[in-house]
Design an enzyme around this catalytic site. Structure first.
Site, PDB file in Angstrom:
ATOM      1  N   HIS A   1       1.041 -31.791  85.609  1.00 17.28           N
ATOM      2  CA  HIS A   1       0.744 -32.425  86.891  1.00 17.28           C
ATOM      3  C   HIS A   1       1.654 -31.814  87.953  1.00 17.28           C
ATOM      4  O   HIS A   1       2.740 -31.311  87.636  1.00 17.28           O
ATOM      5  CB  HIS A   1       0.990 -33.929  86.780  1.00 17.28           C
ATOM      6  CG  HIS A   1       0.499 -34.729  87.947  1.00 17.28           C
ATOM      7  ND1 HIS A   1      -0.780 -34.613  88.445  1.00 17.28           N
ATOM      8  CD2 HIS A   1       1.117 -35.674  88.712  1.00 17.28           C
ATOM      9  CE1 HIS A   1      -0.932 -35.450  89.459  1.00 17.28           C
ATOM     10  NE2 HIS A   1       0.202 -36.097  89.643  1.00 17.28           N
TER      11      HIS A   1
ATOM     12  N   ASN B   1       2.746 -38.548  95.310  1.00 17.52           N
ATOM     13  CA  ASN B   1       1.662 -38.274  94.374  1.00 17.52           C
ATOM     14  C   ASN B   1       0.332 -38.285  95.127  1.00 17.52           C
ATOM     15  O   ASN B   1       0.288 -38.546  96.333  1.00 17.52           O
ATOM     16  CB  ASN B   1       1.673 -39.324  93.257  1.00 17.52           C
ATOM     17  CG  ASN B   1       1.005 -38.831  91.983  1.00 17.52           C
ATOM     18  OD1 ASN B   1       0.354 -37.794  91.966  1.00 17.52           O
ATOM     19  ND2 ASN B   1       1.149 -39.589  90.910  1.00 17.52           N
TER      20      ASN B   1
ATOM     21  N   CYS C   1      -4.540 -31.439  91.165  1.00 17.33           N
ATOM     22  CA  CYS C   1      -3.212 -31.761  91.701  1.00 17.33           C
ATOM     23  C   CYS C   1      -2.513 -30.526  92.267  1.00 17.33           C
ATOM     24  O   CYS C   1      -1.788 -30.612  93.257  1.00 17.33           O
ATOM     25  CB  CYS C   1      -2.363 -32.410  90.623  1.00 17.33           C
ATOM     26  SG  CYS C   1      -2.174 -31.410  89.122  1.00 17.33           S
TER      27      CYS C   1
ATOM     28  N   GLN D   1      -6.804 -37.413  94.529  1.00 15.66           N
ATOM     29  CA  GLN D   1      -7.487 -36.285  93.908  1.00 15.66           C
ATOM     30  C   GLN D   1      -8.713 -36.706  93.124  1.00 15.66           C
ATOM     31  O   GLN D   1      -9.564 -35.874  92.800  1.00 15.66           O
ATOM     32  CB  GLN D   1      -6.530 -35.530  92.983  1.00 15.66           C
ATOM     33  CG  GLN D   1      -6.130 -36.300  91.733  1.00 15.66           C
ATOM     34  CD  GLN D   1      -5.119 -35.559  90.881  1.00 15.66           C
ATOM     35  OE1 GLN D   1      -3.955 -35.441  91.259  1.00 15.66           O
ATOM     36  NE2 GLN D   1      -5.565 -35.064  89.728  1.00 15.66           N
TER      37      GLN D   1
END
Length: 351
Positions: free
Chosen positions: A294, A314, A157, A151
């Protein structure tokens, strides 16, 4: 918001085997003097191809020293959790949070109010009565998860989590894995705040309102907010039919959902343990902050010598964690789950 802080097949173990890939090793001699610490900092900068001018290097060296000492200290504790000096090692926790976190709670609440006012199109929980839940699953092994993305310095996110979940359900339903455009969601979803933050449910709403989302090649990511550039004609788009929330604070319900498809979750990601995660089990005893800031995607679960775990995907690039992934404790004492990951999971629906 306060958050309480694999029997596994060999293939899943292989997926986690390179857990310190491209890591930066530390030795006790690195901490013997200011000179050795500066040599360590220069070696780290070269390893990660990070360039600082003399003044900036002087200021960031102070932060780097503290971070390096924390990583070394935690790795000597004998815990499953291992940290590494990744690309964020000369950033303070506050700087990292300001640059990479997302204002999840604000946009979640804003979205909920709009859903309540309009009636919304969110469904129930289609997996409520699911039976024969497998003891482990890894959607990466089934070809339903794209390569790790990054990102960058943008609180996007929420868009990445929504897009990743849609990529996966599209593959599960059509056997076609495509990379979709986070940037289109970031630029064109006016319900959310772009790099300032957002929520994956409103991203799902955006996709339903806008004939899906285009492929990444048509609308590539560039780490920032831009003007909405919708493409017409032969623009390939992937569509969804809806989305659903997993019952809150219920890891077994989350397990039922993940057994059928990857699921987006919102978590707290503050603190150095999360920022420098390098491998092993991240548990409820490890610090990840107090605020939901997040979003990530749960792409599987299992059990190993460390206990029951979730596989977390992630979007900090492949140098973070275990090639971009985290092993997070499953079955925490708190119903909220580790880092609050069971508080508000959701997934897209595609028939």
């Amino acid at each position: 918001m306060t958050v309480m802080k694999f029997l596994i097949v060999p293939l899943v173990l292989v997926a986690f085997s390179c857990n310190i890939c491209e890591s930066f090793e530390l030795e006790r001699k690195d901490f013997e003097s200011e000179k050795s610490l500066m040599q360590l900092y220069k070696r780290w900068s070269s390893h990660h191809r990070i360039s600082r001018n003399a003044n900036e290097m002087h200021n960031r060296f102070k932060v780097f020293k503290n971070n390096a000492k924390h990583v070394f200290k935690v790795n000597l504790m004998g815990k499953s959790l291992k940290l590494k000096l990744n690309q964020f090692a000369d950033m303070s926790d506050d700087e990292f949070r300001n640059m990479y976190s997302s204002n999840i709670t604000y946009y979640k609440d804003l979205h909920a109010k709009k859903i309540e006012a309009t009636g919304g199109r969110i469904g129930g929980f289609m997996y409520e009565h699911a039976n024969n839940i497998p003891s482990s699953i890894d959607w990466r092994k089934k070809g339903a998860v794209n390569a790790i993305k990054n990102q960058g310095r943008c609180g996007s996110c929420w868009a990445f989590a929504a897009v990743a979940a849609v990529e996966s359900i599209h593959q599960i339903k059509t056997n076609e894995l495509v990379s979709l455009s986070e940037e289109e969601v970031l630029d064109c979803d006016y319900r959310d705040g772009g790099c300032r933050g957002g929520f994956y449910n409103s991203a799902f709403e955006f996709m339903m309102d806008n004939d899906g989302v285009t492929i990444e090649d048509n609308y590539p990511y560039y780490e920032g907010n831009g003007y909405c550039r919708r493409r017409g004609g032969r623009n390939k788009r992937v569509r969804i039919d809806g989305y659903e929330n997993v019952p809150r604070n219920n890891e077994y319900a989350l397990m039922k959902a993940v057994a059928h498809q990857p699921v987006a979750v919102a978590i707290a990601s503050g603190g150095s343990d999360f920022k420098f995660y390098g491998g092993g089990m991240f548990t409820e005893n490890d610090f990840c902050g107090f605020n939901i800031d997040h979003t990530v995607v749960v792409v599987g679960y299992g059990t190993d010598e460390d206990g029951d775990y979730w596989i977390i995907r992630n979007q900090y690039g492949h140098r973070w964690g275990m090639n971009g992934y985290m092993k997070m404790q499953r079955g925490a004492h708190s119903p909220q789950g580790v880092c609050g990951m069971a508080m508000q999971p959701a997934y897209p629906v595609k028939y």
